[in-house]
Design a protein around this motif. Structure first.
Motif, short mmCIF file in Angstrom:
data_model
loop_
_atom_site.label_atom_id
_atom_site.label_comp_id
_atom_site.label_asym_id
_atom_site.label_seq_id
_atom_site.Cartn_x
_atom_site.Cartn_y
_atom_site.Cartn_z
N HIS A 123 0.85 -1.19 0.00
CA HIS A 123 0.00 0.00 0.00
C HIS A 123 0.89 1.25 0.00
CE1 HIS A 123 -2.77 -3.07 1.58
NE2 HIS A 123 -3.72 -2.32 1.06
N ILE A 124 0.31 2.32 -0.50
CA ILE A 124 1.00 3.61 -0.49
C ILE A 124 0.05 4.67 0.06
CG2 ILE A 124 2.62 3.10 -2.35
CD1 ILE A 124 -0.17 5.37 -3.26
N LEU A 125 0.63 5.72 0.62
CA LEU A 125 -0.20 6.86 1.01
C LEU A 125 0.18 8.06 0.15
CD1 LEU A 125 1.75 8.89 2.81
CD2 LEU A 125 1.15 7.35 4.65
N TYR A 126 -0.75 8.95 -0.05
CA TYR A 126 -0.50 10.19 -0.80
C TYR A 126 -1.58 11.20 -0.47
CZ TYR A 126 -4.06 8.62 -4.22
OH TYR A 126 -5.23 8.20 -4.83
N ALA A 127 -1.31 12.46 -0.79
CA ALA A 127 -2.30 13.52 -0.60
C ALA A 127 -2.95 13.84 -1.94
CB ALA A 127 -1.66 14.76 -0.02
N TYR A 152 -3.09 24.09 -0.85
CA TYR A 152 -4.49 23.79 -1.14
C TYR A 152 -5.21 23.23 0.08
CZ TYR A 152 -2.86 24.12 -5.99
OH TYR A 152 -2.30 24.54 -7.17
N ASP A 153 -6.31 23.89 0.46
CA ASP A 153 -7.06 23.39 1.60
C ASP A 153 -7.87 22.14 1.26
OD1 ASP A 153 -9.13 24.40 0.08
OD2 ASP A 153 -9.69 25.97 1.51
N SER A 154 -7.82 21.72 -0.01
CA SER A 154 -8.53 20.52 -0.45
C SER A 154 -7.68 19.26 -0.35
CB SER A 154 -9.02 20.70 -1.89
OG SER A 154 -7.98 21.14 -2.74
N PHE A 155 -6.42 19.39 0.06
CA PHE A 155 -5.56 18.21 0.21
C PHE A 155 -5.95 17.42 1.46
CE2 PHE A 155 -1.78 19.71 -2.44
CZ PHE A 155 -1.85 18.63 -3.32
N ASP A 156 -6.17 16.12 1.26
CA ASP A 156 -6.27 15.17 2.35
C ASP A 156 -5.38 13.98 2.05
OD1 ASP A 156 -8.02 15.82 4.64
OD2 ASP A 156 -9.53 16.17 3.09
N ILE A 157 -5.12 13.16 3.05
CA ILE A 157 -4.18 12.05 2.91
C ILE A 157 -4.94 10.74 2.84
CG2 ILE A 157 -2.21 10.86 3.96
CD1 ILE A 157 -1.57 13.55 5.37
N PHE A 158 -4.57 9.91 1.86
CA PHE A 158 -5.26 8.65 1.59
C PHE A 158 -4.27 7.49 1.54
CE2 PHE A 158 -7.49 12.17 -0.31
CZ PHE A 158 -8.83 11.95 -0.02
N VAL A 159 -4.79 6.29 1.75
CA VAL A 159 -4.02 5.07 1.56
C VAL A 159 -4.65 4.29 0.43
CG1 VAL A 159 -3.27 2.88 2.58
CG2 VAL A 159 -3.29 4.96 3.96
N ALA A 160 -3.83 3.81 -0.51
CA ALA A 160 -4.32 3.04 -1.65
C ALA A 160 -3.49 1.78 -1.81
CB ALA A 160 -4.26 3.88 -2.94
N ASP A 161 -4.07 0.76 -2.45
CA ASP A 161 -3.28 -0.43 -2.77
C ASP A 161 -2.54 -0.20 -4.08
OD1 ASP A 161 -5.09 -0.92 -4.91
OD2 ASP A 161 -6.30 -2.29 -3.69
N GLU A 173 -9.84 16.61 8.68
CA GLU A 173 -9.94 17.97 9.18
C GLU A 173 -10.03 18.96 8.03
OE1 GLU A 173 -9.87 19.16 12.36
OE2 GLU A 173 -9.93 17.13 13.20
N PRO A 174 -10.74 20.08 8.21
CA PRO A 174 -10.73 21.13 7.19
C PRO A 174 -9.33 21.68 7.01
CG PRO A 174 -12.49 21.49 8.80
CD PRO A 174 -11.60 20.41 9.36
N GLY A 175 -8.97 22.04 5.79
CA GLY A 175 -7.68 22.65 5.53
C GLY A 175 -6.67 21.69 4.95
N TYR A 176 -5.45 22.16 4.90
CA TYR A 176 -4.34 21.48 4.24
C TYR A 176 -3.80 20.34 5.08
CZ TYR A 176 0.39 21.14 2.15
OH TYR A 176 1.56 20.71 1.57
N ASP A 177 -3.79 19.12 4.52
CA ASP A 177 -3.14 17.97 5.13
C ASP A 177 -2.36 17.27 4.02
OD1 ASP A 177 -4.15 18.01 7.88
OD2 ASP A 177 -6.09 17.59 6.97
N ALA A 178 -1.05 17.24 4.12
CA ALA A 178 -0.21 16.67 3.06
C ALA A 178 1.20 16.43 3.60
CB ALA A 178 -0.18 17.58 1.83
N GLU A 179 2.12 16.11 2.70
CA GLU A 179 3.54 15.95 3.03
C GLU A 179 3.76 14.82 4.03
OE1 GLU A 179 5.60 19.67 3.60
OE2 GLU A 179 3.87 20.77 2.80
N ALA A 180 3.06 13.71 3.84
CA ALA A 180 3.14 12.60 4.79
C ALA A 180 4.28 11.64 4.43
CB ALA A 180 1.82 11.84 4.83
N THR A 181 5.06 11.24 5.44
CA THR A 181 6.08 10.21 5.28
C THR A 181 5.98 9.24 6.45
OG1 THR A 181 7.84 11.42 6.42
CG2 THR A 181 7.59 11.81 4.07
N VAL A 182 6.53 8.04 6.27
CA VAL A 182 6.39 6.96 7.24
C VAL A 182 7.72 6.67 7.92
CG1 VAL A 182 5.63 4.58 7.59
CG2 VAL A 182 4.56 5.97 5.80
#
Length: 368
Positions: A123-127, A152-161, A173-182
């Motif tokens: 799986h991978i995550l991305y905004a 962008y306040d429309s960015f959210d973080i997702f997990v996909a196969d 949450e409302p607003g910018y959520d991005a730049e995720a690393t593990v």
């Protein structure tokens, strides 16, 4: 802001996004052997045993390794791959894409950024902005004469196969959520959010729970990565100090913008304690990544440039000492990421682009 600012500067034509029919996607490239037929390594680049170009067109960046070092996930806006703005792709380490398209694992809608492998390598995550609008959002490059990044306040973080199916939404949450690393330990995610009213770092568990705020100083904190043992974080940050700087920062942020031309590197424990500034170089110092030893940081900077370019890669100790230049290009080298076994380095560069504005992915064998 997501971690591809220089791409925005290099793009001359913006396309409108359209959804890609994955059933009609071109086949992936076959494996190819590394070759030294093209002199990609400059004489001064003593840390590279060999260097292989992976992509050949468009803007390609943020190539991050799977935990087993077999694959990479990255983002690209290459028009010939039937995308209008950044989407997420995967590849095997030995593959080269000089004519065919790699597998796309994002939806093909909206703008995506900051993908990363999950510990299971499946799986991978991305905004992504696709929940708000299927089209590409506009990309402002300047505001009142200043070079800016959109947040962008429309960015959210997702997990996909790896087939591109979204299996979980991690942020709501409302607003910018991005730049995720593990974390290399496989237990935590660090990301940037403006949910507090400022751009701060947060950590969460792999399922999106147990969210904790890590930074709280005024300014943009982003592009964070864990140390190999998961105990520390390295990241880039702006720190407006004067009344005029603070006013300008807050006004831009209220419009969903930040100005990235003055950034330094900061390091702290994974819980935010013992925070300290690592570089004092001036200009833009960003996209830092820990050396496999955990004792050095590899990052991109234009602190030696007089007109904004070139950007090159540098090493610095976690004590802020022993600064060393690693690449010696005349344009743009950035987004360095070591494989988990320390044998390879993926990064983005303008080298060997035939005088175009293309930014391509390269994989180096690292000597030390």
């Amino acid at each position: 802001m997501y971690r591809i600012p220089l791409f925005l500067l290099l793009i001359t034509v913006l396309f409108s996004c359209k959804q890609v029919d994955k059933k009609k996607a071109p086949p992936i490239a076959s494996e190819t052997m590394e070759t030294d037929s093209i002199p990609l390594v400059y004489p001064e680049e003593k840390h590279f045993k060999s260097l292989r170009q992976v992509t050949f067109g468009g803007d390609n960046a943020e190539a991050y390794w799977s935990f087993d070092n077999r694959m990479l996930v990255f983002q690209s806006n290459y028009g010939q791959w039937d995308v209008g703005c950044d989407q997420i792709f995967t590849m095997e380490r030995t593959q080269v894409f000089d004519s065919l398209r790699p597998p796309m694992v994002s939806t093909g809608m909206g703008r995506t950024t900051c993908s990363y492998f999950m510990p299971d390598n499946k799986h991978i995550l991305y905004a992504s902005t696709h929940l708000v609008d299927a089209e590409c959002p506009e990309v402002p490059l300047r505001k009142n004469g200043k070079y800016v990044w959109p947040v962008y306040d429309s960015f959210d973080i997702f997990v996909a196969d790896l087939e591109g199916t979204i299996v979980k939404q991690l942020t709501h949450e409302p607003g910018y959520d991005a730049e995720a690393t593990v974390s290399p330990k496989g237990d935590k995610i660090v990301f940037t959010s403006d949910r507090s009213g400022d751009l701060e770092l947060y950590t969460m568990d792999l399922d999106g729970s147990n969210v904790k705020q890590i930074t709280d100083a005024l300014g943009y904190d982003g592009g964070a990565f864990f140390s190999p043992d998961g105990t520390q974080l390295i990241f880039r940050a702006s720190r407006p100090k004067t009344e005029a700087e603070v006013k300008a920062y807050k006004e831009l942020l209220a419009q969903g913008l930040v100005q990235p031309t003055e950034m330094e590197l900061f390091i702290c424990n994974a819980d935010g304690s013992d925070l300290r500034q690592l570089t004092f170089l001036g200009n833009a110092n960003w996209c830092p990544f820990f050396h496999p030893s955990g004792e050095k940081i590899l990052f991109s900077s234009n602190f030696e440039a007089e007109r904004g370019f070139p950007f090159n890669l540098y090493l610095i100790g976690t004590d802020g000492k022993n600064l060393e230049r690693v690449t010696h290009g005349e344009t743009f080298d950035a987004f360095p990421v070591f494989s988990n076994n320390g044998k390879y380095l993926a990064f983005s560069s303008n080298r060997n682009n035939g005088g175009t504005r293309d930014t391509n992915l390269f994989i180096a064998e690292w000597k030390d």
